[in-house]
Design an enzyme around this catalytic site. Structure first.
Site, PDB file in Angstrom:
ATOM      1  N   ASN A 386       0.803  -1.187  -0.133  1.00  0.00           N
ATOM      2  CA  ASN A 386       0.094  -0.078  -0.055  1.00  0.00           C
ATOM      3  C   ASN A 386       0.970   1.295   0.022  1.00  0.00           C
ATOM      4  OD1 ASN A 386      -1.910   2.227   0.283  1.00  0.00           O
ATOM      5  ND2 ASN A 386      -2.868   1.062   2.197  1.00  0.00           N
ATOM      6  N   ASP A 387       1.417   1.631   1.042  1.00  0.00           N
ATOM      7  CA  ASP A 387       2.086   2.883   1.270  1.00  0.00           C
ATOM      8  C   ASP A 387       3.222   2.900   0.132  1.00  0.00           C
ATOM      9  OD1 ASP A 387       0.518   3.497   3.361  1.00  0.00           O
ATOM     10  OD2 ASP A 387       1.905   2.573   4.813  1.00  0.00           O
ATOM     11  N   VAL A 388       4.085   1.895  -0.087  1.00  0.00           N
ATOM     12  CA  VAL A 388       4.932   1.862  -1.263  1.00  0.00           C
ATOM     13  C   VAL A 388       4.620   2.150  -2.548  1.00  0.00           C
ATOM     14  CG1 VAL A 388       6.582   0.469   0.485  1.00  0.00           C
ATOM     15  CG2 VAL A 388       5.200  -0.634  -1.559  1.00  0.00           C
TER      16      VAL A 388
END
Lengths: 460, 98
Positions: A386-388
């Site tokens: 997600n964040d990456v």
């Protein structure tokens, strides 16, 4: 001092340095590890057998049985552990080293009361070793899911700092007043409590950084033993790990675009509340895709890039994703994996997981290498990351992850995101990628979703 | 204080050099190897077991409390060393088969 023993120590020191050096290169890493292990083995037997002391058979029996039991337990647990559980295993072994250092200090203190330099290293070893032990145990329980919540006390940073200062003052007080050994047991207990308070509020995704930090702590604890006994091998090993471990901690933080203080003192990583994206703009609609539609889309692509993340590691979907890759290749689709430096549960963990399921090393592309390639990619399949892949890191200065290097998947023609639910990633921020018109969401557990994709593809 | 520094001068040089060696040897590690490297370093600090062995060797035969603590220390140290090296080897084994 026995000459033979000193030569053994000298040799073992060289194996540690050369071993670490070899460990930092993919081709030599395995040999490096074995080389250091060889040095360690010789040093252990040298220490047990080469000395001028009269040793009762009772003590030999005790020492050798501890060595044999420890070897058996360590060997079996290291062989049995699943690749996905590697991080907590490392944490557990690290804790054992810390406890070992603390115990040495507890036993030795009363022999050295009044000897200033010795007492300083004994107390330092006690404090650092105990913190490393209890901290590693908490990290272990957090990673294996026994402790799920991030307990956060009100004013925890203030409380923790005062606690640490209290420990240091108490240690100095013990040293100056030559207090009896019972006080070191009290110091032991409060240091253990501090280790718990230190790690408990830190979020699960930050655990790798914490383990790396505690790893270097244990190194320092070992080094204090080296001071005490004037043992150059303990000093070399301890300080090497202390400094290399500290550097590694910073490198890991950098890969996640986190500062060490934000990991320890907490910003978004430890809070469970959702931080708003900051921009406040309307995110639009999200569209869902079925496994069969996703399979069709990939089947008719020229190039597919798979982005594996934490969710894949947790669901243990590394074998099935390899099957998907082989299936697509057999249909003439070019498949690559894009590996973010912090994908998985630890930096480099994803590579280990994919290697375990026999994915060709050459198919793993690092971030810098794959980013220019996304423009020519037909489908990006994101599994549990997600964040990456959050574009806010590139274009929203108000986002907490702004500046973190990301995989620029939004440049691809189609993006399929597999996620368990719409929950935000560990940073707790919305991801506008999911609302991109080119993006389709494939909800479900990573293993189950990919298994369905494979089944659908097989029918085509 | 002055004596403390003079008495241990060699040791201080030793420590400082070792710190730089530690930083230098892992300076250019690729991120793929972070986990195995951390695990390998973890095994190396298991060298603390030597201290536990020295404690046991010097312990009085009738000091049962400290003998048992020493026994546990050697046991835990061995776990750290053996577990650490074996786990690292298992991870690195994965990289070998291409």
């Amino acid at each position: 001092m026995n000459t033979l023993l000193q030569i053994i120590y000298l040799f073992a020191s060289i194996t540690f340095i050369v071993g670490l050096k070899m460990l930092s290169h993919p081709l030599t890493a395995r040999k490096g590890n074995l080389f250091a292990a060889l040095g360690m083995t010789i040093a252990i037997f040298g220490t047990v057998l080469i000395h001028d002391l009269e040793i009762s058979s009772l003590k030999y029996v005790l020492i050798f049985s501890a060595l044999i039991i420890g070897t058996a337990l360590g060997w079996i647990s290291a062989k049995k552990v699943k690749m996905t559980q590697m991080p907590e295993m490392v944490s557990l072994f690290n804790g054992m080293g810390g406890a070992c250092a603390a115990l040495i200090s507890l036993i030795e203190y009363h022999h050295y009361i009044g000897v200033n330099t010795a007492v300083i290293s004994i107390l330092a070893g006690l404090i650092i070793g105990s913190i490393s032990f209890s901290g590693s145990m908490i990290a272990f329980f957090k990673l294996n899911g026994t402790i799920k919540k991030n307990y956060s006390l009100p004013l925890k940073n203030t409380v923790n700092n005062l606690f640490l200062i209290g420990i240091l003052i108490f240690a100095v007080y013990i040293q100056i007043n030559n207090l009896p050994e019972i006080y070191t047991y009290i110091l032991f207990v409060i240091s253990l409590i501090y280790g718990v308070l230190f790690v408990l509020p830190i979020g699960g995704a930050d655990m790798p950084v914490v383990i790396s930090l505690l790893n270097s702590f244990t190194g320092l604890a070992a080094a204090t033993g080296g001071f005490l006994y004037d043992n150059k091998l303990m000093l070399t090993g301890g300080i090497l790990v202390g400094s290399a471990g500290t550097l590694l901690t910073f490198v890991m933080c950098k890969a996640m675009n986190r500062s060490l203080s934000s990991v320890i003192f907490g910003s978004f990583g430890s809070s469970s509340s959702t931080v708003s994206g900051g921009s406040g703009k309307e995110l639009g609609n999200m569209k869902e895709i079925s496994a069969s539609d996703a399979a069709v889309l990939m089947n008719y692509s020229k190039k597919v890039v798979i982005v594996p993340g934490y969710g894949l590691a947790v669901a243990q979907a590394q074998h099935i994703i390899h099957e998907l890759e082989l299936l697509l290749e057999s249909k003439g689709v070019e498949v690559k994996y894009a590996i973010h430096p912090v994908a998985g549960r630890m930096p480099g963990h994803m590579n280990v997981l994919l290697a375990e399921s026999n994915v060709d090393y050459g198919k793993l592309s690092e971030m810098e290498e794959i980013n220019p390639d996304f423009v020519n990619t037909d489908v990006v399949l994101i599994v549990g990351a997600n964040d990456v892949v959050n574009p806010a890191a590139n274009n929203d200065p108000s986002s907490p992850i702004y500046g973190m290097p990301i995989l620029e998947v939004e440049k691809a023609k189609h993006i399929i995101v597999n996620k368990r639910s719409m929950n935000a990633g560990y940073a707790g921020i919305e991801n506008e990628l999911f609302y991109d018109p080119k993006t389709s969401m494939l909800f479900g557990d990573a293993k189950k979703a990919v298994t369905e994709l494979v089944a659908e593809l097989k029918q085509m | 204080m002055e004596n403390f520094i003079l008495d241990n001068l060699e040791l201080f040089y030793f420590v400082i050099l070792a710190i730089f060696v530690g930083i230098e040897v892992i300076g250019k590690v690729p991120s793929v190897l972070h986990t195995p490297l951390m695990s390998g370093a973890n095994a190396i600090h298991g060298v603390v077991i030597l201290g536990a062995i020295i404690v046991m060797l010097n312990c009085n035969d009738n000091d049962y409390l400290n003998l048992s603590l020493g026994f546990i220390a050697v046991l835990l140290g061995t776990l750290n060393v053996v577990g650490g090296f074996v786990v690292t080897d298992r991870m690195l084994e994965m990289f070998k088969k291409k």
